[in-house]
Scaffold this motif. Structure first.
Motif: not given
Ligand code: UT7
Length: 324
Positions: A39, A153, A223, A251
């Motif tokens: 992030s 998380r 996004a 943003h």
């Molecule tokens: O403001 C409104 C608009 N908001 C946004 O536009 C936010 C958009 N999304 C994002 O910023 C990103 O999608 C996130 C930062 C929320 C997540 O990043 P990502 O690269 O899309 O990760 P992901 O959701 O694909 O998750 C990857 C892995 C998952 O594990 P598995 O399924 O690969 O085993 C998650 O369970 O990371 C895991 N995960 C975490 N691991 C450690 C999710 N949250 C966490 C965490 N710490 N806090």
């Protein structure tokens, strides 16, 4: 003669409590490394227990008035963009009026989640062009820490509290993109995307405030695509493109979204104001916070072309092009 809504001053307020990523490692299966790399967030601020959104908003409003060299008697109205109001009603804006000692004019809130400040600026611009007001305080203020599920998380590590404000005032322009002030805006929303980002409570359903729920990865993909498109539309309306932009003030949800959008717009990262590392995602407050930081440190200067874009729950998204 063209009436333009020009930013005369910007200010912000951040709660005292700084929360580093390591704070979450105590009880969640997460790490500073994951949060930073996925992030860009390193720390965020959380409001004190006795601090409400209107308190943050009022501090930011005072800072914006100071920056503009104005006082509350010079202001015709207050518009607050927020999804985390103190109470279901009245509006945060009326509480800000009260706390500023403003007994004239009007105040109301705008709710478009993370796109709220873009919507509020666009509404303020329309009121000024229509002659309904000559000077407005436009504020983005949030206490998202109050709607976090601390066991989730995938969301609770991403958000923070804060407020930013600008004073918008009617000035004469010549109708060209060389004018100072708001030059164009593009607003969009599409309720089919509700499940991607919402709060699972509310007045007419559960009767409580609820907690934030997000499908981060699908939202991420939406996004970058939608932010690039809305930024292009706003610029095309005034015959400009990414190469004309002095500063993207986006943003601040995720550094990878910001980088992806800037790359698609052809704008290098040294022309992007970044605060996500220090503030996290402060929803409607993130753009006015970044505008205030960029103006205060001397990067954003009079005459610069600024492009702001945002997307959030709804989905709702949009962009504003303005000359500082
Ligand atoms: O403001 C409104 C608009 N908001 C946004 O536009 C936010 C958009 N999304 C994002 O910023 C990103 O999608 C996130 C930062 C929320 C997540 O990043 P990502 O690269 O899309 O990760 P992901 O959701 O694909 O998750 C990857 C892995 C998952 O594990 P598995 O399924 O690969 O085993 C998650 O369970 O990371 C895991 N995960 C975490 N691991 C450690 C999710 N949250 C966490 C965490 N710490 N806090």
């Amino acid at each position: 003669m063209t009436v333009r809504a020009v930013i005369e001053g910007a200010g912000h307020y951040l709660p005292e409590r700084v929360v580093p990523n390591s704070w979450f490692e105590g009880w969640l299966d997460t790490s500073d490394e994951w949060i930073r790399s996925r992030s860009g967030i390193e720390r965020r601020r959380f409001a004190a227990d006795d601090e409400a959104t209107s308190d943050l908003a009022t501090h930011a409003a005072r800072a914006a008035l100071d920056a503009a060299g104005l006082n509350v008697d010079d202001i015709d109205g207050v518009i607050v963009a927020t999804s985390t109001p103190d109470l279901t009603f009245p509006s945060v804006a009326t509480m800000v009026q009260r706390d500023l000692g403003m007994t004239h004019g009007f105040g109301f809130d705008v709710q478009a989640v993370c796109a709220g400040f873009i919507y509020a600026l666009t509404n303020a611009n329309a009121l000024i062009i229509a002659g309904q007001a000559r000077r407005l305080l436009v504020i983005g203020a949030e206490t998202f820490s109050r709607i976090m599920d601390w066991q989730d998380r995938s969301t609770c590590v991403l958000f923070g509290d804060g407020a930013g404000a600008v004073v918008l005032s009617a000035q004469e322009g010549n109708g060209t993109p060389d004018d100072r002030g708001i030059l164009s805006a593009d607003l969009n929303s599409d309720g089919r995307y509700r499940e991607m980002l919402y709060v699972d409570g509310g007045v007419s359903t559960t009767g409580d405030a609820g907690k934030l729920r997000m499908q981060g990865n699908p939202l991420f993909r939406q996004a970058v695509e939608k932010l690039t498109e809305t930024a292009d539309v706003a610029l095309e309306k005034i015959g400009l493109s990414g190469s004309d932009v002095d500063w993207i003030v986006p943003h601040q949800a995720n550094i990878r979204i910001i980088q992806g959008t800037a790359r698609k717009m052809g704008v290098p990262m040294d022309r992007v104001i970044l605060t996500v590392q220090d503030h996290g995602n402060t929803s409607a407050a993130s753009i006015p916070l970044a505008l205030s930081v960029g103006a205060a440190d001397g990067r954003i200067r009079k005459g610069d072309l600024v492009l702001s874009e945002a997307i959030g729950g709804g989905l709702a998204w949009g962009a504003v092009a303005l000359r500082w």
